[in-house]
Design a protein around this motif. Structure first.
Motif, PDB file in Angstrom:
ATOM      1  N   LEU A 222       0.827  -1.191   0.000  1.00  0.00           N
ATOM      2  CA  LEU A 222       0.000   0.000   0.000  1.00  0.00           C
ATOM      3  C   LEU A 222       0.865   1.245   0.000  1.00  0.00           C
ATOM      4  CD1 LEU A 222      -2.622  -1.275   2.530  1.00  0.00           C
ATOM      5  CD2 LEU A 222      -2.865  -1.097   0.083  1.00  0.00           C
ATOM      6  N   SER A 223       0.383   2.276  -0.679  1.00  0.00           N
ATOM      7  CA  SER A 223       1.202   3.463  -0.877  1.00  0.00           C
ATOM      8  C   SER A 223       1.121   4.452   0.270  1.00  0.00           C
ATOM      9  CB  SER A 223       0.789   4.149  -2.182  1.00  0.00           C
ATOM     10  OG  SER A 223      -0.570   4.539  -2.112  1.00  0.00           O
ATOM     11  N   SER A 224       0.104   4.374   1.080  1.00  0.00           N
ATOM     12  CA  SER A 224      -0.009   5.353   2.151  1.00  0.00           C
ATOM     13  C   SER A 224      -0.770   4.774   3.330  1.00  0.00           C
ATOM     14  CB  SER A 224      -0.732   6.610   1.650  1.00  0.00           C
ATOM     15  OG  SER A 224      -2.104   6.326   1.441  1.00  0.00           O
ATOM     16  N   VAL A 225      -0.697   5.504   4.413  1.00  0.00           N
ATOM     17  CA  VAL A 225      -1.410   5.086   5.622  1.00  0.00           C
ATOM     18  C   VAL A 225      -2.911   5.133   5.386  1.00  0.00           C
ATOM     19  CG1 VAL A 225      -1.879   5.690   8.025  1.00  0.00           C
ATOM     20  CG2 VAL A 225       0.461   5.739   7.163  1.00  0.00           C
ATOM     21  N   SER A 226      -3.394   6.123   4.620  1.00  0.00           N
ATOM     22  CA  SER A 226      -4.831   6.207   4.368  1.00  0.00           C
ATOM     23  C   SER A 226      -5.310   5.000   3.574  1.00  0.00           C
ATOM     24  CB  SER A 226      -5.191   7.505   3.652  1.00  0.00           C
ATOM     25  OG  SER A 226      -4.557   7.577   2.397  1.00  0.00           O
ATOM     26  N   ASP A 227      -4.486   4.509   2.627  1.00  0.00           N
ATOM     27  CA  ASP A 227      -4.843   3.284   1.914  1.00  0.00           C
ATOM     28  C   ASP A 227      -4.919   2.116   2.878  1.00  0.00           C
ATOM     29  OD1 ASP A 227      -4.877   4.619  -0.509  1.00  0.00           O
ATOM     30  OD2 ASP A 227      -2.839   4.000  -1.063  1.00  0.00           O
ATOM     31  N   ARG A 228      -3.973   2.056   3.793  1.00  0.00           N
ATOM     32  CA  ARG A 228      -3.941   0.981   4.783  1.00  0.00           C
ATOM     33  C   ARG A 228      -5.160   1.054   5.689  1.00  0.00           C
ATOM     34  NH1 ARG A 228      -4.346  -3.094   7.196  1.00  0.00           N
ATOM     35  NH2 ARG A 228      -2.992  -3.832   8.831  1.00  0.00           N
ATOM     36  N   GLU A 229      -5.554   2.266   6.068  1.00  0.00           N
ATOM     37  CA  GLU A 229      -6.726   2.426   6.923  1.00  0.00           C
ATOM     38  C   GLU A 229      -7.992   1.977   6.198  1.00  0.00           C
ATOM     39  OE1 GLU A 229      -6.427   6.522   8.013  1.00  0.00           O
ATOM     40  OE2 GLU A 229      -4.994   6.118   9.609  1.00  0.00           O
TER      41      GLU A 229
ATOM     42  N   ASN B 207     -10.360  -1.061   7.498  1.00  0.00           N
ATOM     43  CA  ASN B 207     -11.804  -0.956   7.719  1.00  0.00           C
ATOM     44  C   ASN B 207     -12.548  -2.067   6.991  1.00  0.00           C
ATOM     45  OD1 ASN B 207     -11.613   1.290   9.360  1.00  0.00           O
ATOM     46  ND2 ASN B 207     -11.809   2.720   7.663  1.00  0.00           N
ATOM     47  N   TRP B 208     -12.142  -2.333   5.756  1.00  0.00           N
ATOM     48  CA  TRP B 208     -12.764  -3.387   4.970  1.00  0.00           C
ATOM     49  C   TRP B 208     -12.551  -4.746   5.626  1.00  0.00           C
ATOM     50  CZ3 TRP B 208     -10.728  -7.533   2.140  1.00  0.00           C
ATOM     51  CH2 TRP B 208     -11.622  -8.172   1.297  1.00  0.00           C
ATOM     52  N   VAL B 209     -11.310  -5.020   6.042  1.00  0.00           N
ATOM     53  CA  VAL B 209     -10.978  -6.288   6.687  1.00  0.00           C
ATOM     54  C   VAL B 209     -11.745  -6.427   7.998  1.00  0.00           C
ATOM     55  CG1 VAL B 209      -9.131  -7.591   7.816  1.00  0.00           C
ATOM     56  CG2 VAL B 209      -8.729  -6.538   5.593  1.00  0.00           C
ATOM     57  N   SER B 210     -11.849  -5.342   8.733  1.00  0.00           N
ATOM     58  CA  SER B 210     -12.565  -5.376  10.001  1.00  0.00           C
ATOM     59  C   SER B 210     -14.022  -5.795   9.798  1.00  0.00           C
ATOM     60  CB  SER B 210     -12.500  -4.007  10.663  1.00  0.00           C
ATOM     61  OG  SER B 210     -13.281  -3.996  11.824  1.00  0.00           O
ATOM     62  N   LYS B 211     -14.670  -5.193   8.824  1.00  0.00           N
ATOM     63  CA  LYS B 211     -16.067  -5.547   8.543  1.00  0.00           C
ATOM     64  C   LYS B 211     -16.185  -7.000   8.097  1.00  0.00           C
ATOM     65  CE  LYS B 211     -17.368  -0.856   7.346  1.00  0.00           C
ATOM     66  NZ  LYS B 211     -17.700   0.072   6.269  1.00  0.00           N
ATOM     67  N   LEU B 212     -15.255  -7.420   7.269  1.00  0.00           N
ATOM     68  CA  LEU B 212     -15.290  -8.781   6.745  1.00  0.00           C
ATOM     69  C   LEU B 212     -15.068  -9.809   7.838  1.00  0.00           C
ATOM     70  CD1 LEU B 212     -15.423 -10.507   4.146  1.00  0.00           C
ATOM     71  CD2 LEU B 212     -12.941 -10.286   4.013  1.00  0.00           C
ATOM     72  N   THR B 213     -14.184  -9.535   8.767  1.00  0.00           N
ATOM     73  CA  THR B 213     -13.806 -10.529   9.768  1.00  0.00           C
ATOM     74  C   THR B 213     -14.738 -10.585  10.970  1.00  0.00           C
ATOM     75  OG1 THR B 213     -12.301  -8.981  10.831  1.00  0.00           O
ATOM     76  CG2 THR B 213     -11.362 -10.455   9.173  1.00  0.00           C
ATOM     77  N   LYS B 214     -15.579  -9.602  11.157  1.00  0.00           N
ATOM     78  CA  LYS B 214     -16.441  -9.590  12.342  1.00  0.00           C
ATOM     79  C   LYS B 214     -17.256 -10.870  12.470  1.00  0.00           C
ATOM     80  CE  LYS B 214     -16.808  -4.730  13.276  1.00  0.00           C
ATOM     81  NZ  LYS B 214     -17.652  -3.555  13.373  1.00  0.00           N
ATOM     82  N   SER B 215     -17.726 -11.403  11.375  1.00  0.00           N
ATOM     83  CA  SER B 215     -18.559 -12.592  11.458  1.00  0.00           C
ATOM     84  C   SER B 215     -17.749 -13.881  11.572  1.00  0.00           C
ATOM     85  CB  SER B 215     -19.476 -12.661  10.239  1.00  0.00           C
ATOM     86  OG  SER B 215     -18.699 -12.759   9.065  1.00  0.00           O
TER      87      SER B 215
ATOM     88  N   GLN C   5     -14.201 -14.993  16.908  1.00  0.00           N
ATOM     89  CA  GLN C   5     -14.796 -14.807  18.218  1.00  0.00           C
ATOM     90  C   GLN C   5     -14.286 -13.482  18.777  1.00  0.00           C
ATOM     91  OE1 GLN C   5     -13.714 -18.199  20.542  1.00  0.00           O
ATOM     92  NE2 GLN C   5     -15.038 -19.596  19.417  1.00  0.00           N
ATOM     93  N   ASP C   6     -14.970 -12.969  19.786  1.00  0.00           N
ATOM     94  CA  ASP C   6     -14.640 -11.653  20.331  1.00  0.00           C
ATOM     95  C   ASP C   6     -13.183 -11.536  20.779  1.00  0.00           C
ATOM     96  OD1 ASP C   6     -17.177 -10.739  19.815  1.00  0.00           O
ATOM     97  OD2 ASP C   6     -17.888 -11.069  21.872  1.00  0.00           O
ATOM     98  N   ASP C   7     -12.660 -12.541  21.476  1.00  0.00           N
ATOM     99  CA  ASP C   7     -11.287 -12.444  21.963  1.00  0.00           C
ATOM    100  C   ASP C   7     -10.287 -12.470  20.804  1.00  0.00           C
ATOM    101  OD1 ASP C   7     -11.869 -15.152  21.470  1.00  0.00           O
ATOM    102  OD2 ASP C   7     -10.383 -15.839  22.931  1.00  0.00           O
ATOM    103  N   GLN C   8     -10.570 -13.295  19.806  1.00  0.00           N
ATOM    104  CA  GLN C   8      -9.697 -13.342  18.639  1.00  0.00           C
ATOM    105  C   GLN C   8      -9.750 -12.034  17.867  1.00  0.00           C
ATOM    106  OE1 GLN C   8     -11.480 -16.831  16.890  1.00  0.00           O
ATOM    107  NE2 GLN C   8      -9.689 -18.084  17.404  1.00  0.00           N
ATOM    108  N   GLN C   9     -10.939 -11.483  17.765  1.00  0.00           N
ATOM    109  CA  GLN C   9     -11.079 -10.227  17.047  1.00  0.00           C
ATOM    110  C   GLN C   9     -10.365  -9.096  17.781  1.00  0.00           C
ATOM    111  OE1 GLN C   9     -15.019  -9.322  15.825  1.00  0.00           O
ATOM    112  NE2 GLN C   9     -14.435  -7.386  14.896  1.00  0.00           N
ATOM    113  N   ALA C  10     -10.412  -9.097  19.107  1.00  0.00           N
ATOM    114  CA  ALA C  10      -9.709  -8.071  19.880  1.00  0.00           C
ATOM    115  C   ALA C  10      -8.204  -8.161  19.645  1.00  0.00           C
ATOM    116  CB  ALA C  10     -10.029  -8.221  21.360  1.00  0.00           C
ATOM    117  N   LYS C  11      -7.668  -9.387  19.629  1.00  0.00           N
ATOM    118  CA  LYS C  11      -6.238  -9.570  19.345  1.00  0.00           C
ATOM    119  C   LYS C  11      -5.901  -9.094  17.934  1.00  0.00           C
ATOM    120  CE  LYS C  11      -5.750 -13.537  22.427  1.00  0.00           C
ATOM    121  NZ  LYS C  11      -5.529 -14.991  22.476  1.00  0.00           N
ATOM    122  N   PHE C  12      -6.750  -9.454  16.986  1.00  0.00           N
ATOM    123  CA  PHE C  12      -6.542  -9.040  15.598  1.00  0.00           C
ATOM    124  C   PHE C  12      -6.540  -7.520  15.474  1.00  0.00           C
ATOM    125  CE2 PHE C  12      -8.407  -7.811  11.519  1.00  0.00           C
ATOM    126  CZ  PHE C  12      -7.471  -8.345  10.656  1.00  0.00           C
ATOM    127  N   MET C  13      -7.492  -6.873  16.111  1.00  0.00           N
ATOM    128  CA  MET C  13      -7.583  -5.414  16.037  1.00  0.00           C
ATOM    129  C   MET C  13      -6.369  -4.756  16.691  1.00  0.00           C
ATOM    130  SD  MET C  13     -10.242  -4.891  14.261  1.00  0.00           S
ATOM    131  CE  MET C  13     -10.660  -3.193  14.466  1.00  0.00           C
TER     132      MET C  13
END
Length: 65
Positions: free
Chosen positions: A5-12, A16-24, A27-35
């Motif tokens: 990725l070329s910039s931090v904004s691209d990474r952000e 955001n996309w990955v976060s939405k995709l992975t929520k389902s 599990q909550d503890d795994q997601q907290a570690k991932f975040m």
């Protein structure tokens, strides 16, 4: 999806996309570690970007002298 990725904004945007995709899928503890890891990556990318800008500024300053 680009692997470098070329910039931090691209990474952000990707984060955001990955976060939405992975929520389902995680599990909550795994997601907290991932975040947490994702936040660390974002922080490190920002530090790298800052170092890059600093080195460019230092190079420009030394060339002017």
């Amino acid at each position: 999806m680009p692997t470098c990725l070329s910039s931090v904004s691209d990474r952000e945007s990707q984060a955001n996309w990955v976060s939405k995709l992975t929520k389902s899928y995680y599990q909550d503890d795994q997601q907290a570690k991932f975040m947490h890891l994702q936040a660390e990556v974002d922080s490190l990318l920002q530090q790298l970007e800052n170092l890059k800008h600093q080195r460019l500024a230092d190079t420009e300053t030394s060339q002017e002298e």
